[in-house]
Design an enzyme around this catalytic site. Structure first.
Site, PDB file in Angstrom:
ATOM      1  N   LEU A 171      -9.133  48.435 -89.380  1.00  0.00           N
ATOM      2  CA  LEU A 171      -9.639  47.023 -89.931  1.00  0.00           C
ATOM      3  C   LEU A 171     -10.842  46.930 -89.084  1.00  0.00           C
ATOM      4  CD1 LEU A 171      -9.725  44.841 -91.823  1.00  0.00           C
ATOM      5  CD2 LEU A 171      -8.054  43.611 -90.395  1.00  0.00           C
ATOM      6  N   ARG A 183      -0.084  30.394 -77.292  1.00  0.00           N
ATOM      7  CA  ARG A 183       0.932  29.865 -76.392  1.00  0.00           C
ATOM      8  C   ARG A 183       0.408  29.902 -74.997  1.00  0.00           C
ATOM      9  NH1 ARG A 183       2.079  34.313 -79.029  1.00  0.00           N
ATOM     10  NH2 ARG A 183       1.836  35.935 -77.332  1.00  0.00           N
ATOM     11  N   SER A 229      -3.236  44.839 -98.445  1.00  0.00           N
ATOM     12  CA  SER A 229      -3.568  45.254 -99.770  1.00  0.00           C
ATOM     13  C   SER A 229      -2.420  45.394-100.782  1.00  0.00           C
ATOM     14  CB  SER A 229      -4.441  46.826 -99.824  1.00  0.00           C
ATOM     15  OG  SER A 229      -5.481  46.633 -99.158  1.00  0.00           O
ATOM     16  N   GLU A 239     -20.265   9.262 -81.928  1.00  0.00           N
ATOM     17  CA  GLU A 239     -20.685   8.097 -81.750  1.00  0.00           C
ATOM     18  C   GLU A 239     -19.897   6.875 -81.677  1.00  0.00           C
ATOM     19  OE1 GLU A 239     -23.142  11.116 -84.019  1.00  0.00           O
ATOM     20  OE2 GLU A 239     -21.503  10.469 -83.961  1.00  0.00           O
ATOM     21  N   HIS A 252     -15.890   9.802 -85.273  1.00  0.00           N
ATOM     22  CA  HIS A 252     -16.690  10.666 -84.701  1.00  0.00           C
ATOM     23  C   HIS A 252     -17.183  10.246 -83.323  1.00  0.00           C
ATOM     24  CE1 HIS A 252     -18.206  12.363 -88.908  1.00  0.00           C
ATOM     25  NE2 HIS A 252     -16.761  12.480 -88.835  1.00  0.00           N
ATOM     26  N   ARG A 284      -8.473  32.104 -78.986  1.00  0.00           N
ATOM     27  CA  ARG A 284      -7.709  32.155 -80.101  1.00  0.00           C
ATOM     28  C   ARG A 284      -7.685  30.587 -80.616  1.00  0.00           C
ATOM     29  NH1 ARG A 284      -1.815  35.002 -79.658  1.00  0.00           N
ATOM     30  NH2 ARG A 284      -2.695  37.263 -79.613  1.00  0.00           N
ATOM     31  N   SER A 298       0.479  49.482 -75.291  1.00  0.00           N
ATOM     32  CA  SER A 298      -0.502  48.759 -75.083  1.00  0.00           C
ATOM     33  C   SER A 298      -0.384  47.676 -74.039  1.00  0.00           C
ATOM     34  CB  SER A 298      -1.600  48.451 -76.281  1.00  0.00           C
ATOM     35  OG  SER A 298      -0.720  47.311 -77.310  1.00  0.00           O
TER      36      SER A 298
END
Length: 367
Positions: free
Chosen positions: A304, A215, A230, A57, A55, A192, A176
């Site tokens: 979604l 990337r 689903s 510290e 960690h 991301r 797009s």
């Protein structure tokens, strides 16, 4: 508690170290530590390493030792309460106390029930002066997903959108690439990279066959990929199957043959149906929380996106707006139509920044 300008400067330095660990520490929080001598000189510094490793510290203590400094009677600035429990590493509060620290300045208390004030209490019991609350808002932002998971059991959900100024994410024919500029796309990869998981829907998988990996920026690890599917329609040839990351597929209809085929590709299939025959999105987020996912980065289609927003499961919108008008096309979400403005989803602007020619808007859902 009042803090000096010197205290603030050293805590800002510690926050900078925590930022250096932005892509590294998941599922642990990003923490920085600076050890300062009695004359205001930095003796050691460090940030939390990968899960299971040292960690912040301990890294700062090691740094000071490697430089030949005695840290007895000095001050440590830490962006999160030193841990008090034995996990894969030892308690950091004990390490600081054993090193002879005179004072520890902590940005804010750790929300982890295994710590939650125990680290500062043990330091005080050992005779160390502990001051808490310096730059707490900044420290909370650094670990916003960790705090959400520890307090609510679910990750922080950030929905990324790229659109024209009139709110179109694609032309009517689906084209797009590219609405926003290369600087904006690179910035999107950085967001991301900081997430624990990238979430998308089966519609995006079938239409675009995306990789949805990091990337454009260097990263020590790839976030997991989560697919809402689903009917288990994910193609076995999909580009999303890469050896660098786990893939989680949430379904509503458990087809044994399809499950086995997807699992043979390395995916984990989880069946969580809701009464409508779709994936139970709230249950999915609870499951991700149990899997120690702190931040979810959503890159999905308008269906979604709309479902997540309607169910109140989104915390923040990360929106890139390009300075162009596209006319009729595909919108950001399928919310509405509303009959009154009172039905609109209320947001608050958290940050607005120009990235190349585009605007990046961080907007948070009002609760």
């Amino acid at each position: 508690m009042s803090f000096s300008a010197q205290d603030t400067a050293f805590m800002q330095q510690a926050l900078g170290l925590a930022h250096d660990a932005l892509y590294l520490t998941s599922p642990n929080p990003r923490v920085g530590c600076v050890i300062v001598g009695t004359h205001g000189e930095v003796l050691g510094s460090g940030h939390t390493q990968r899960a299971g490793e040292a960690h912040a510290e301990v890294m700062a203590l090691r740094d000071a030792q490697a430089k030949g400094h005695d840290v007895k009677g000095t001050t440590a600035y830490v962006t999160l309460e030193p841990c008090s429990h034995q996990g894969r590493t030892g308690p950091c509060c004990d390490a600081l106390a054993a090193a002879g620290m005179a004072r520890v300045v902590v940005a804010l208390q750790d929300p982890n029930p295994l710590v939650a004030g125990q680290g500062t209490a043990r330091l005080r019991t050992a005779g160390v002066q502990v001051d808490v609350g310096l730059l707490s808002d900044e420290a909370h932002e650094m670990n916003i997903g960790f705090f959400k998971r520890m307090t609510h059991g679910t990750p922080w959900v950030r929905m990324k959108l790229a659109a024209s100024l009139d709110g179109q994410t694609a032309l009517e024919n689906g084209v797009s690439q590219w609405i926003t500029s290369e600087p904006a796309r690179t910035d999107g990869h950085a967001w991301r990279a900081r997430a624990c998981a990238v979430l998308t829907g089966i519609g995006t998988v079938l239409e675009d066959d995306p990789q949805l990996d990091v990337r454009a920026v260097p990263t020590p690890r790839q976030p997991a990929l989560v697919v809402m599917d689903s009917q288990l329609e994910t193609p076995l040839t999909a580009m999303l199957f890469t050896p660098q990351r786990p893939v989680l597929i949430y379904c509503a209809v458990d087809n044994a043959e399809r499950r086995q085929a997807l699992e043979a590709k390395g995916a984990q299939v989880i069946c969580l149906p809701n009464p409508s025959g779709k994936v139970d999105l709230a249950a999915m987020l609870k499951d991700l929380g149990q899997k120690q996912i702190n931040e979810v980065h959503v890159e999905a289609g308008h269906k979604l996106n709309g479902s997540l927003l309607r169910e109140g499961l989104v915390d923040e919108l990360l929106t890139y707006l390009a300075p162009k008008l596209m006319g009729q096309g595909r919108g950001m979400t399928n919310l509405g139509p509303f009959t009154t403005l009172d039905d609109a989803k209320a947001l608050s602007f958290h940050e607005v920044t120009q990235i190349g020619p585009d605007l990046r808007i961080l907007a948070r859902l009002s609760r």
